[in-house]
Scaffold this active site. Structure first.
Site, PDB file in Angstrom:
ATOM      1  N   HIS E  14      35.371  70.375 -41.605  1.00 57.30           N
ATOM      2  CA  HIS E  14      36.131  70.840 -40.445  1.00 57.30           C
ATOM      3  C   HIS E  14      37.061  71.978 -40.864  1.00 57.30           C
ATOM      4  CE1 HIS E  14      40.143  68.337 -40.675  1.00 57.30           C
ATOM      5  NE2 HIS E  14      39.754  68.692 -41.871  1.00 57.30           N
ATOM      6  N   CYS E  33      44.388  73.539 -44.587  1.00 60.48           N
ATOM      7  CA  CYS E  33      43.366  73.008 -43.674  1.00 60.48           C
ATOM      8  C   CYS E  33      42.809  74.081 -42.758  1.00 60.48           C
ATOM      9  CB  CYS E  33      43.943  71.870 -42.840  1.00 60.48           C
ATOM     10  SG  CYS E  33      44.454  70.478 -43.854  1.00 60.48           S
ATOM     11  N   HIS E  39      36.507  73.043 -45.131  1.00 53.00           N
ATOM     12  CA  HIS E  39      36.610  72.055 -46.206  1.00 53.00           C
ATOM     13  C   HIS E  39      36.123  70.739 -45.572  1.00 53.00           C
ATOM     14  CE1 HIS E  39      40.304  71.310 -44.003  1.00 53.00           C
ATOM     15  NE2 HIS E  39      40.402  70.134 -44.600  1.00 53.00           N
ATOM     16  N   HIS E  41      35.845  66.040 -45.674  1.00 51.08           N
ATOM     17  CA  HIS E  41      36.410  64.740 -46.034  1.00 51.08           C
ATOM     18  C   HIS E  41      35.359  63.633 -45.973  1.00 51.08           C
ATOM     19  CE1 HIS E  41      40.519  66.233 -45.900  1.00 51.08           C
ATOM     20  NE2 HIS E  41      40.269  66.794 -44.738  1.00 51.08           N
ATOM     21  N   ASP E  79      28.391  62.452 -38.953  1.00 44.93           N
ATOM     22  CA  ASP E  79      28.071  62.332 -40.381  1.00 44.93           C
ATOM     23  C   ASP E  79      27.258  63.523 -40.878  1.00 44.93           C
ATOM     24  OD1 ASP E  79      28.074  61.088 -42.881  1.00 44.93           O
ATOM     25  OD2 ASP E  79      26.083  60.264 -42.539  1.00 44.93           O
ATOM     26  N   HIS E  80      27.728  64.121 -41.964  1.00 40.80           N
ATOM     27  CA  HIS E  80      27.100  65.326 -42.525  1.00 40.80           C
ATOM     28  C   HIS E  80      27.039  66.434 -41.471  1.00 40.80           C
ATOM     29  CE1 HIS E  80      26.161  62.578 -45.779  1.00 40.80           C
ATOM     30  NE2 HIS E  80      25.871  63.617 -46.527  1.00 40.80           N
ATOM     31  N   GLU E 124      41.687  59.963 -43.248  1.00 43.59           N
ATOM     32  CA  GLU E 124      41.196  61.301 -43.607  1.00 43.59           C
ATOM     33  C   GLU E 124      41.153  61.452 -45.118  1.00 43.59           C
ATOM     34  OE1 GLU E 124      42.403  65.562 -41.818  1.00 43.59           O
ATOM     35  OE2 GLU E 124      43.909  64.643 -43.095  1.00 43.59           O
TER      36      GLU E 124
END
Lengths: 135, 135, 135, 135, 135, 135
Positions: E14, E33, E39, E41, E79-80, E124
């Protein structure tokens, strides 16, 4: 040489005992773990494979393949199972976590590319861990 | 009002099933958890007591006392036991973790100072948690 | 050969300093850890024993025995203690976690069957770990 | 000889793919990790240094120094970064965690006292770990 | 009334930024961020459902059903994935973890039996957690 | 309303005792925690702030600000300190974790925007947790 580890979990019942001993004798050797009515654990399995990095993929092994091998040959045999009664590769063995770790190694070493398996680590509780490296 | 939590662990076997159903019917409702040969877990129990701080001691409750109450009335009944067959306070109940949490609450609320028990939280696996607050 | 690990925890106070240095000089070497008023940690101790599986029991070592040895000879000496002032086996040593790990090894290697002790691992914080293998 | 480990964390984006392959071909090799829009992880880095204890300080290495070296030469290059586009020491490499672990080793081995670096361990998820020991 | 929690994980990329601001202005508000190269998580999602125990099954909800609902309506979407570009239910929202938690709640509350959803908790990093209870 | 939690850690020494009691009397009330030579812990502090999401930023609070407030007003006062002798906001209080949690709340509630602080949670060991919500 890079060491690559995949972690999987399973939940199983077991009992530690020798059939030729009485319940009292089994209790002296195995303590509460000899309870004839079984008890169980959330086992944590860590399988480590060692090898060189493939230049084309950047992988030692595709973790998707490793995961599938572990699930097919190990997790299917132990998850939500009774290790004494139902796990084919534990037949005739006392299901101490030492013995389970060695048996998991034997199963996986036949399914993985030759010489790649480095370690099988099994946590029985948050305080007890067992590792076998084929030595 | 401070909330004080004590964490304990225990290892037990159980099976989720209804005796009047066939194995197939039990499997449809309870899945792998209905295995007639049992399976088991490392349960994590978190008991929370709420109250005012005693000015003389700085304690809401002496955690040594809370630990002993939990161990005497709960852990002794469930650790290395079969929840279906051996745990007195689970008699007649399906040992889902929901039912275990409520039964633990009932046991502890009688042993703790009136009105102090706030929450019983029980983790069955690293992905499934259950909490009862007496509501 | 299987590696069997037992995890225990203890809470202790310590201070890193050299008695012949001033507080300023100690601060330059040991930083905040030299605080003359002490600080402390929840240490996590992992003791690994290596050996062959006993065919009769399926054990490398009975973990109940290993636990009792660790508790009697180590935990009793360090838990809720001041490592500089009260721990007999730390006399004359700066209680860095390196030094504690080596001292624990020396204590345990005398109490365990010859050649069985493989590793002593000590976590000081969630970010700092120390391991000694008798090398 | 004591093994001293420092744990650090970083959050990064990456994508596994080969530029000469189509998205479909990359998906066949790298699965969901080949997503052209990136994904990311909370990586956990454990750097282990091995050496003798300095008699004067009780340290193998001052962990404050080790922490600063890791943060300056590694964390600054990877934290809240895109490992494919922004990390200088990953240029021209597929950012599999294997490749990142080896690249971190190369960076750190130049900055640490000769022969001290023992292991670089990198966790990509709670189920996938990678370790390089310079072998 | 028992609170039942299911934990799932996902890995995503994100970026926190406002499109009408410059990179410098975004950095002032969102810090690292706001990196234009993204980047990511390893998010941990905990979904809590509250309700009475069904007397016939001992369940508040069948966790198999809850798991499938979370995986189908949430994990598949995140996801991914890139939360800014690819997650349908994050369209037009800054993907702060606060906003993701509220969006997950909205998605799940439509799919779960009326009034059952109690809490959506999202971690997070190991240091930053966010919870929404529909208030 | 979203609940946002920041986790920080600190290491401190303390002793539980009342100055007008003898060592024996203190031991009867506080057990091993009354050791006159101190002991210590790795405390884990979780501070939860509750509020509405700011539409412009997607934040309830900028976690960078929350982190700095916690570090400046709490961590500086307790990390690598003796809670009995050195922590200004613990003067005259027995440093039970209950009392530390309430004192941390009082410190933070003055520094945070009015009404935002929701909970202060403090873990003393992996088995003992304490939470204060200003009630």
């Amino acid at each position: 040489m890079v060491y690559v580890t995949r972690r999987e979990t399973f939940n199983a019942a077991h009992r530690l005992y020798l059939p030729h001993l009485s319940d009292e004798e089994n209790f002296r050797t195995f303590g509460k773990c000899s309870n004839p009515n079984w008890h169980g654990h959330n086992y944590i399995l860590e399988v480590t494979v060692a090898g060189e990095i493939n230049f084309d993929t950047g992988f030692v092994i595709n973790l998707k393949d490793l995961k599938e091998i572990i699930r097919k040959y190990i997790i299917e045999e132990v998850d939500h199972k009774n290790l004494n009664l139902e796990t084919s590769f534990m037949k005739g063995l006392i299901p101490t976590t030492e013995n389970v770790a060695v048996a998991v190694w034997k199963q996986l070493s036949e399914k993985l590319p030759n010489g790649k398996l480095y370690s099988v680590k099994l946590s029985e509780t948050e305080n007890n861990f067992f590792e076998y490296r084929g030595e």
